[in-house]
Design an enzyme around this catalytic site. Structure first.
Site, short mmCIF file in Angstrom:
data_model
loop_
_atom_site.label_atom_id
_atom_site.label_comp_id
_atom_site.label_asym_id
_atom_site.label_seq_id
_atom_site.Cartn_x
_atom_site.Cartn_y
_atom_site.Cartn_z
CG LEU A 58 -1.96 1.13 1.32
CD1 LEU A 58 -2.94 1.07 0.14
CD2 LEU A 58 -2.73 1.02 2.64
CE LYS A 81 4.15 2.76 10.20
NZ LYS A 81 3.72 4.08 10.78
CG ASP A 177 3.90 15.08 12.53
OD1 ASP A 177 4.19 16.21 12.07
OD2 ASP A 177 4.18 14.02 11.94
#
Length: 245
Positions: A58, A81, A177
């Site tokens: 991905l 992940k 962030d």
């Protein structure tokens, strides 16, 4: 180094950038190009951690590679992940990766991406986490493809985004962030809404202890164009207002 054996992936913002672009960021190390592409060798059908069958790749970034994978035990598609092997020896990078798995469980909001499982892959020794697989695009991509939002849409984006942030701040977490790339406009799973906002990547979130508390900024980390002034200063106070800015 900008060529040869090293890539210019920034260890903090996870984007291709020159040293000049990242002058305010903590540059952990130059990441070997062969490490960045290590998980490109995962092939459809390969099983990770005994329960996740790779479907396709991905995305990839400075911290890890993400795959669409089928969770064998449930039949659901997930975003899987895995941490890059070149970062396994870096304690700070491992902590950031592990933190991303932990914080999602603490935040009571449907507007934070859900982590469904996490662990260590026995074959590679790499940490992994499995998240809900989202359909859609991030806020930056949406603006580029559609142009400006209508006022009502802007209000709805902020309502959902602030729900996620308020829930995070309630348990003493500051994202620090926030940027368009970390605000995902997901296809909704319920009627009556045009989209569902999901806040991504709590890997560099700061634990401040409570909604009104603050913590010292021990390292310069984040995305310069989206950082509040105090985040660019060592030992400055990081508090929920950092995200509000």
């Amino acid at each position: 180094q900008s060529s040869g054996w090293y890539s210019t992936v920034c260890g903090a913002c996870q984007r291709e950038a020159s040293a000049a672009d990242c002058v305010l960021l903590r540059m952990d190390r130059a990441i070997p190009s062969r490490a960045v592409s290590a998980y490109a060798d995962l092939v459809p059908g390969q099983v990770i951690a005994g329960d996740f069958r790779v479907v396709r790749r991905l995305a990839a970034g400075g911290m890890g590679a993400v795959y669409v994978a089928e969770q064998i035990s449930t039949g659901r598609l997930r975003a899987l992940k895995l941490m890059l092997p070149g970062l396994l020896g870096d304690a700070a990078s491992r902590e950031r990766f592990v933190q991303e798995a932990r914080v999602g469980a603490r935040i009571a909001s449907e507007h934070v991406v859900e982590v469904v499982a996490a662990g260590i892959d026995s074959d590679s020794g790499a940490p992994w986490l499995a998240m809900e697989l989202l359909e859609g695009e991030d806020l930056g991509e949406r603006v580029q493809t559609r142009g400006p939002f209508a006022p009502g849409e802007v209000l709805e984006i902020y309502n959902q985004l602030c729900h996620a942030l308020a829930a995070a701040h309630h348990v003493g977490l500051v994202h620090r962030d926030l940027k368009p790339e970390n605000v995902f406009m997901a296809v909704p799973r319920r009627q009556g809404v045009a989209f569902t906002v999901k806040v991504l990547d709590f890997g560099i979130a700061k634990v401040v202890g409570g909604a009104q508390s603050a913590a010292e900024n021990s390292q310069l980390i984040g995305s310069p164009l989206w950082m509040p002034p105090e985040q660019t200063e060592a030992r400055a106070a990081i508090r929920p207002a950092t995200d509000v800015w």
